[in-house]
Design an enzyme around this catalytic site. Structure first.
Site, PDB file in Angstrom:
ATOM      1  CB  ALA A  31      -0.930   0.003   1.203  1.00 32.22           C
ATOM      2  CG  HIS A 127      -3.417  -9.101  -1.694  1.00 37.35           C
ATOM      3  ND1 HIS A 127      -3.105  -8.194  -0.716  1.00 37.35           N
ATOM      4  CD2 HIS A 127      -2.886 -10.289  -1.278  1.00 37.35           C
ATOM      5  CE1 HIS A 127      -2.416  -8.797   0.257  1.00 37.35           C
ATOM      6  NE2 HIS A 127      -2.259 -10.058  -0.079  1.00 37.35           N
ATOM      7  CB  CYS A 163     -26.064 -16.231 -16.273  1.00 40.37           C
ATOM      8  SG  CYS A 163     -25.141 -15.707 -14.817  1.00 40.37           S
ATOM      9  CB  SER A 202       4.171  -2.454   7.483  1.00 42.39           C
ATOM     10  OG  SER A 202       3.994  -1.103   7.173  1.00 42.39           O
TER      11      SER A 202
END
Ligand SMILES: [Zn+2]
Length: 258
Positions: A31, A127, A163, A202
């Site tokens: 981040a 991620h 769908c 971190s």
């Protein structure tokens, strides 16, 4: 002991020398590399994103299936930030070093796609990513182009063309496994590298935080650039506790011109 500008210059020099000498440098980002682009660290308290919700109540797979409207309402401010964000000098510095052959794989915990938008290739988004969505009903996968714009504008819930099922962004929610192919590649790269550059994380999120251990246990050197200390500092060759958007361009210039 206070760190002076001379100390920082010396750390930058040492980091640059390590990058020049190594044969296989990989990068792990988090981040902290995207906060200079205006994207809040959405796992941190105080960013506003968790003020009204508990993570498991909204950003878990079961919560998504139970109440996708709530998930998309929660995601909206983050998506707005990411959509308007631009890569910063840290992203560009890494892309330059990669283009010049000094670094190979970039492993990121970020879902904002900024490494790729800065021109980087071989980016492992462990991620997941907001660039694609998958139908939770028929597993049809689509690009988020057009869909995200519509969602940002009107907060509409994206639906599957095939769908009519609800589309889920391909980001890893709580209760979800990391994408196995991407994760396996990240582990392999960590085993093979002789230098890992950690930028803006971190190392608090497992299992990503295991990757530096894999690297160091296989003999790799370690550079950590992060504003706070990490549990791997004791095993690092160079630690620079500064803003990555300021430090990485210096390193890139020294490697490329020095
Ligand atoms: Zn579908």
């Amino acid at each position: 002991m206070t760190i002076t500008q001379d100390d920082i210059n010396e750390f930058i020099h040492r980091a640059s020398e390590l990058i020049k000498k190594s044969r296989h440098t990989i990068v792990l980002t988090g981040a902290g590399i995207s906060t200079p682009s205006g994207i809040p660290d959405f796992r941190s308290p105080g960013t506003g994103l968790w003020t009204h919700y508990l993570p498991m109540d909204v950003a878990s797979l079961s919560a998504f299936r139970y109440n996708p409207e709530q998930f998309y309402r929660w995601l909206h401010p983050l998506a707005v930030h990411m959509f308007s964000a631009r890569p910063n000098p840290a992203h560009f510095a890494l892309a330059e070093l990669q283009a010049a052959g000094y670094i190979s794989t970039i492993i990121t915990q970020n879902i904002d796609g900024l490494h790729t938008r800065a021109g980087a290739i071989d980016v492992l988004e462990i991620h997941g990513t907001l660039n694609t969505l998958t139908c939770i009903n028929c597993f049809h996968q689509v690009s988020s182009d057009g869909i995200i714009e519509e969602y940002i504008e009107h907060c509409t819930i994206p639906r599957c063309n095939s769908c009519g099922g609800i589309l889920k962004p391909d980001v890893i929610l709580y209760e979800e496994q990391l994408p196995i192919k991407t994760w396996t590649k990240a582990e392999e790269a960590s085993r093979r590298c002789d230098l890992m550059l950690i930028a803006g994380t971190s190392l608090e999120v497992m299992p990503s935080a295991k990757l530096p251990i894999i690297a160091v246990d296989h003999g790799a050197h370690l550079i950590i650039i992060n504003q706070t200390s990490t549990y791997m500092d004791v095993r690092a060759d160079v630690i620079i506790q500064e803003n990555v958007a300021e430090i990485l361009p210096h390193i890139s210039r020294e490697v490329l011109n020095g």
